[in-house]
Design a protein around this motif. Structure first.
Motif, mmCIF file in Angstrom:
data_model
loop_
_atom_site.group_PDB
_atom_site.id
_atom_site.type_symbol
_atom_site.label_atom_id
_atom_site.label_comp_id
_atom_site.label_asym_id
_atom_site.label_seq_id
_atom_site.Cartn_x
_atom_site.Cartn_y
_atom_site.Cartn_z
ATOM 1 N N PHE A 88 -0.686 13.475 -12.444
ATOM 2 C CA PHE A 88 -1.109 12.399 -12.207
ATOM 3 C C PHE A 88 -0.439 11.573 -11.738
ATOM 4 O O PHE A 88 1.091 11.607 -11.794
ATOM 5 N N PHE A 89 -0.513 10.344 -11.371
ATOM 6 C CA PHE A 89 -0.025 9.082 -10.858
ATOM 7 C C PHE A 89 -0.291 7.705 -11.431
ATOM 8 O O PHE A 89 -1.571 7.564 -11.469
ATOM 9 N N ARG A 90 0.362 6.897 -11.922
ATOM 10 C CA ARG A 90 -0.141 5.477 -12.398
ATOM 11 C C ARG A 90 0.323 4.720 -11.377
ATOM 12 O O ARG A 90 1.565 4.361 -10.712
ATOM 13 N N GLY A 91 -0.517 3.817 -11.182
ATOM 14 C CA GLY A 91 -0.219 2.543 -10.107
ATOM 15 C C GLY A 91 -0.957 1.348 -10.818
ATOM 16 O O GLY A 91 -1.643 1.308 -11.624
ATOM 17 N N ASP A 92 -1.245 0.514 -9.688
ATOM 18 C CA ASP A 92 -1.764 -0.958 -10.001
ATOM 19 C C ASP A 92 -3.280 -0.475 -10.237
ATOM 20 O O ASP A 92 -4.191 -0.084 -9.437
ATOM 21 N N GLU A 93 -3.948 -1.449 -11.129
ATOM 22 C CA GLU A 93 -5.376 -1.260 -11.299
ATOM 23 C C GLU A 93 -6.273 -1.777 -10.351
ATOM 24 O O GLU A 93 -7.084 -1.190 -9.793
ATOM 25 N N GLU A 94 -5.755 -2.772 -9.771
ATOM 26 C CA GLU A 94 -6.641 -3.497 -8.864
ATOM 27 C C GLU A 94 -6.280 -3.088 -7.301
ATOM 28 O O GLU A 94 -7.344 -3.103 -6.394
ATOM 29 N N ASN A 95 -5.247 -2.791 -7.213
ATOM 30 C CA ASN A 95 -4.723 -2.550 -5.964
ATOM 31 C C ASN A 95 -4.984 -0.851 -5.516
ATOM 32 O O ASN A 95 -4.066 -0.197 -5.689
ATOM 33 N N SER A 98 -3.138 1.159 -2.715
ATOM 34 C CA SER A 98 -1.633 1.378 -3.186
ATOM 35 C C SER A 98 -1.505 2.481 -4.146
ATOM 36 O O SER A 98 -0.400 3.311 -3.870
ATOM 37 N N ARG A 99 -2.410 2.548 -5.023
ATOM 38 C CA ARG A 99 -2.525 3.735 -5.893
ATOM 39 C C ARG A 99 -2.694 4.963 -5.090
ATOM 40 O O ARG A 99 -1.972 6.125 -5.563
ATOM 41 N N TYR A 100 -3.551 5.042 -4.320
ATOM 42 C CA TYR A 100 -3.842 6.253 -3.601
ATOM 43 C C TYR A 100 -2.424 6.623 -2.658
ATOM 44 O O TYR A 100 -2.351 8.020 -2.492
ATOM 45 N N TYR A 101 -2.106 5.658 -1.982
ATOM 46 C CA TYR A 101 -0.885 5.775 -1.148
ATOM 47 C C TYR A 101 0.216 6.229 -1.910
ATOM 48 O O TYR A 101 0.895 7.382 -1.335
ATOM 49 N N GLY A 102 0.582 5.770 -3.073
ATOM 50 C CA GLY A 102 1.650 6.200 -3.881
ATOM 51 C C GLY A 102 1.404 7.719 -4.426
ATOM 52 O O GLY A 102 2.543 8.500 -4.325
ATOM 53 N N CYS A 103 0.244 8.191 -4.811
ATOM 54 C CA CYS A 103 -0.013 9.348 -5.132
ATOM 55 C C CYS A 103 0.115 10.353 -3.932
ATOM 56 O O CYS A 103 0.794 11.363 -4.212
ATOM 57 N N ALA A 104 -0.433 10.072 -2.779
ATOM 58 C CA ALA A 104 -0.204 10.938 -1.600
ATOM 59 C C ALA A 104 0.975 10.989 -1.292
ATOM 60 O O ALA A 104 1.448 12.389 -1.278
ATOM 61 N N LYS A 105 1.831 10.047 -1.227
ATOM 62 C CA LYS A 105 3.190 9.959 -0.636
ATOM 63 C C LYS A 105 3.910 11.100 -1.525
ATOM 64 O O LYS A 105 4.921 11.857 -1.211
#
Length: 240
Positions: free
Chosen positions: A68-75, A78-85
């Motif tokens: 799992f990856f945790r990121g910004d709720e609205e963005n 950026s959450r997808y980008y962070g998880c993929a990277k």
């Protein structure tokens, strides 16, 4: 190429809060979702938020051995980008966790097409020119396209919905392939967004053993059971 499925998941749905952890057929919706994604044979990642309200999503992922990856709720972009990277993905299959009847075999077939025709600018989906029931949606695209969107997208809809920058071809170089069903079944709705959606999906799991049914079998069932279709036929999908 490292190809992975990223499913966005959060507890704060506006129309049916906590929907992904509602239970039917002895399992929560999110478990049905990942079980059926596993048919694809691809690694699965859950992209959730940093909010405390999504701690149960993280607990589910940890309990089931899912990255799992945790990121910004609205963005969500950026959450997808962070998880993929973070996970070194070259190609992303994007799905949403409100699809407990998604078909991993259908995704596998589309991924095979993608690999055979690969270019960094290829975008493959069954959701733009819709012929499948809503709830079977997926998009396949390269990390390069995702990174370009992440770096250049400015519209709120781009950020909230991840792929508009890509599928609206803002860069001018995207190559499209649309996966289409043999007949148009886009009027059917097996996604989870409202109480009536849940009523139908719960019925499918508990009375028709839907957990083991392919998308073709689900479509055939809905073709012959108009009373099931009527349960949520009045629901209007939220617009971008």
């Amino acid at each position: 190429m490292k190809i992975g499925i990223i499913s966005q998941a959060r507890m704060t749905s506006t129309r049916l809060p906590g929907k992904i952890l509602l239970k039917a057929g002895g399992q929560v919706m999110l478990k049905h979702h990942v079980n059926r994604l596993a048919w694809s044979g691809l690694p699965i990642y859950i992209a959730t938020t940093t909010n405390e309200t999504d701690d149960p999503v993280v607990a589910f992922a940890e309990l089931n051995g899912i990255s799992f990856f945790r990121g910004d709720e609205e963005n969500v972009l950026s959450r997808y980008y962070g998880c993929a990277k973070e996970n070194g993905l070259d190609v992303i299959v994007r799905v949403t966790s409100d699809c407990p009847l998604i078909d991993g075999d259908l995704i596998k077939s589309a991924v095979n097409y993608y690999k055979q025709h690969y270019t960094p600018n290829l975008y493959v989906s069954n959701a733009l020119e819709r012929t499948y029931p809503r709830g079977l949606d997926f998009e396949i695209f390269s990390f390069a396209l995702l990174e370009e969107a992440f770096q250049n997208a400015t519209l709120l809809s781009d950020i909230e919905h991840v792929t508009p920058y890509i599928h609206q071809n803002r860069s001018g170089k995207v190559e499209f392939h649309h996966i289409k069903n043999e007949t148009d079944k886009s009027a059917y709705r097996i996604t989870l967004d409202t109480e009536d959606d849940f009523k139908l999906i719960k019925t499918l799991f508990e009375e028709y053993s839907a957990a083991a049914l392919s998308y073709k079998q689900l479509i055939s069932l809905l073709d012959y059971m108009p009373d099931l279709v009527a349960i949520n036929a009045h629901i209007e999908q939220k617009k971008l």
